[in-house]
Write a protein that holds these residues in place. Sequence first.
Motif, short mmCIF file in Angstrom:
data_model
loop_
_atom_site.label_atom_id
_atom_site.label_comp_id
_atom_site.label_asym_id
_atom_site.label_seq_id
_atom_site.Cartn_x
_atom_site.Cartn_y
_atom_site.Cartn_z
N LEU A 71 -1.44 61.45 22.85
CA LEU A 71 -2.47 62.27 22.24
C LEU A 71 -3.81 61.98 22.89
CD1 LEU A 71 -1.63 61.81 18.45
CD2 LEU A 71 -1.48 63.95 19.72
N ASN A 72 -4.69 62.96 22.86
CA ASN A 72 -6.09 62.73 23.22
C ASN A 72 -6.65 61.63 22.33
OD1 ASN A 72 -8.99 63.53 22.11
ND2 ASN A 72 -8.91 64.04 24.27
N VAL A 73 -7.47 60.75 22.90
CA VAL A 73 -7.95 59.58 22.15
C VAL A 73 -8.79 59.99 20.94
CG1 VAL A 73 -10.02 59.25 23.58
CG2 VAL A 73 -9.00 57.30 22.38
N GLY A 74 -9.51 61.10 21.04
CA GLY A 74 -10.27 61.56 19.88
C GLY A 74 -9.36 61.98 18.74
N SER A 75 -8.27 62.67 19.08
CA SER A 75 -7.30 63.08 18.06
C SER A 75 -6.59 61.87 17.47
CB SER A 75 -6.27 64.03 18.66
OG SER A 75 -6.89 65.20 19.16
N ALA A 76 -6.19 60.93 18.33
CA ALA A 76 -5.51 59.73 17.85
C ALA A 76 -6.40 58.94 16.91
CB ALA A 76 -5.10 58.86 19.05
N ALA A 77 -7.67 58.81 17.25
CA ALA A 77 -8.60 58.07 16.38
C ALA A 77 -8.72 58.74 15.02
CB ALA A 77 -9.97 57.97 17.05
N SER A 78 -8.83 60.05 15.00
CA SER A 78 -8.96 60.77 13.72
C SER A 78 -7.75 60.53 12.83
CB SER A 78 -9.14 62.27 13.97
OG SER A 78 -10.32 62.52 14.71
N ILE A 79 -6.56 60.54 13.42
CA ILE A 79 -5.33 60.31 12.64
C ILE A 79 -5.31 58.89 12.08
CG2 ILE A 79 -2.82 60.08 12.85
CD1 ILE A 79 -2.98 62.36 14.96
N CYS A 80 -5.64 57.91 12.91
CA CYS A 80 -5.60 56.51 12.47
C CYS A 80 -6.64 56.24 11.38
CB CYS A 80 -5.83 55.59 13.66
SG CYS A 80 -4.51 55.62 14.89
N LEU A 81 -7.85 56.75 11.57
CA LEU A 81 -8.91 56.51 10.59
C LEU A 81 -8.59 57.21 9.27
CD1 LEU A 81 -12.06 56.82 12.87
CD2 LEU A 81 -10.83 54.76 12.20
#
Length: 259
Positions: free
Chosen positions: A240-250
């Motif tokens: 995943l794009n890192v911005g998308s991955a961060a949103s999911i994790c947060l």
Amino acid sequence: MKPQLQHISARDNPKLQRLRKLAQEASAYRKLGSVWLEGDHLARAALQRGCTPSMAVITEGACQDPVLLALAEHAPLVLVVSEALFQGLSGLESPARMGFEMALPSDAVLQPGVDTVVLDRLQDAGNVGTILRSAAAMGFRQIAALKGTAALWSQKVLRAGMGAHFGLRLVEGLQPADLDRLLLPLIATSSHADEPLHRVQLPSPCAWVMGHEGQGVQPELMRRCTLTVGIPQPGGEESLNVGSAASICLYESARQRLL
């Protein structure tokens, strides 16, 4: 107290020269100690978070708009310039009509025990701004950017962050060892992790580590992580794009806290 209004017509005015540098050089804020907030959206976002501008710039035409003029007058000094002069300060295709100069926050030191997002050499300003927005929305109040990450107060990151900067503690130029001061478990994502994100009881508070777009989390930092999790991708994509991955994790951290 009524702010001072100055009408400026010279392009080489020292105040405009400083703002031009802030607008056009991504890391100029580090040398000059202030940031340029272009547009009424960023200006309002800063005021709502209790920030105080040192100066406003507004076009002659925008002075005729009582709403924009009242916004500009939150600053003690208001420069009134022509549309052409303001365009020289703008990094936008359609320049805004006003903006603030604001002193760079001076409390940029890591605070232990605070939910944090660690940025490990992220290069893309859009990704960085997206992560800042997600962090602010999900209750993560601190950003720890390792050396090599895109400048957090650059114009591109400010625009992508859409005002999130003003609700966050932003600390830049860190080394992996500096993160020991957080006194928090570090969590990273990995496509090789055994545990999927939705099945892991996440620690709270914690620090999520988001790695370089191409290289991922650097080995020295990965060794400091107490937990690695995977994000299920039933569609079969490799990553995943890192911005998308961060949103999911947060979001998952916030969801578990709410439960």
